[in-house]
Design a protein around this motif. Structure first.
Motif, short mmCIF file in Angstrom:
data_model
loop_
_atom_site.label_atom_id
_atom_site.label_comp_id
_atom_site.label_asym_id
_atom_site.label_seq_id
_atom_site.Cartn_x
_atom_site.Cartn_y
_atom_site.Cartn_z
N GLY A 1 0.77 -1.23 0.00
CA GLY A 1 0.00 0.00 0.00
C GLY A 1 0.80 1.28 0.00
N VAL A 2 2.12 1.19 -0.09
CA VAL A 2 2.99 2.37 0.02
C VAL A 2 3.26 2.98 -1.35
CG1 VAL A 2 5.38 3.04 0.54
CG2 VAL A 2 4.11 1.64 2.16
N THR A 3 3.30 4.32 -1.38
CA THR A 3 3.82 5.06 -2.53
C THR A 3 5.02 5.86 -2.05
OG1 THR A 3 1.68 5.24 -3.63
CG2 THR A 3 3.35 6.88 -4.23
N ILE A 4 6.14 5.70 -2.76
CA ILE A 4 7.33 6.51 -2.48
C ILE A 4 7.43 7.52 -3.61
CG2 ILE A 4 9.82 6.54 -2.15
CD1 ILE A 4 9.61 3.64 -1.16
N GLY A 5 7.32 8.80 -3.25
CA GLY A 5 7.26 9.88 -4.24
C GLY A 5 8.55 10.10 -5.00
N ARG A 6 8.41 10.65 -6.17
CA ARG A 6 9.50 10.93 -7.09
C ARG A 6 10.66 11.65 -6.39
NH1 ARG A 6 9.46 12.00 -12.82
NH2 ARG A 6 11.35 13.13 -13.35
N GLY A 7 11.88 11.18 -6.65
CA GLY A 7 13.08 11.84 -6.17
C GLY A 7 13.41 11.61 -4.70
N SER A 8 12.68 10.75 -4.03
CA SER A 8 12.92 10.52 -2.61
C SER A 8 14.10 9.59 -2.36
CB SER A 8 11.67 9.95 -1.95
OG SER A 8 10.66 10.93 -1.91
N VAL A 9 14.65 9.69 -1.16
CA VAL A 9 15.76 8.84 -0.72
C VAL A 9 15.32 8.14 0.57
CG1 VAL A 9 18.14 8.79 0.12
CG2 VAL A 9 17.49 10.36 -1.73
#
Length: 130
Positions: A92-100
């Protein structure tokens, strides 16, 4: 790297120029990894619990050896994300663009774009300079 589809309708998509080192991606529904994503060694990305959590006596799904009937939720890793070694990305997780994502993190909630996040549970600790 292990890529495992646990359902005939499961979808695992990996964008161009992405790199994955000795990690496991497991899907019952959908795991989507964007372009130019780097995934460190020993990471686990999964859209399901893959086991029965609840027991109801000796006739539960767990005791009968049946697969989980628990809800499954898609995982989205957007473009240009870096996930540090030994991290776990849960359903269910979304990791947003450009994240570390820092090494050894357990990502159980969405991470906003351009965020540095780490820990167990994984929480924002900074912003990525654009």
């Amino acid at each position: 790297m292990i890529i495992k589809s646990l359902s005939p309708s499961a979808r695992i998509a990996i964008g161009p120029e992405s790199g994955i080192t000795s990690s496991t991606i497991s899907a019952v529904v959908d795991v989507s990894i964007g372009a130019r994503v780097l995934i460190g060694s020993g990471c686990i990305i999964t859209d399901s619990d893959h086991h029965v959590v609840r027991t109801q006596g000796g006739n539960s799904r767990r005791h009968l050896g049946l697969p989980a009937a628990e809800p499954h939720h898609a995982v989205r890793i957007e473009d240009d994300v870096f996930i540090g070694a030994r991290s776990i990305v849960l359903k269910g997780v979304t990791i947003g663009r450009g994240s570390v994502i820092g090494a050894g993190s357990v990502v159980s909630r969405d991470i906003a774009p351009n965020t540095i996040a780490a820990g167990n549970p994984c929480v924002p600790v900074g912003k990525v300079d654009e």
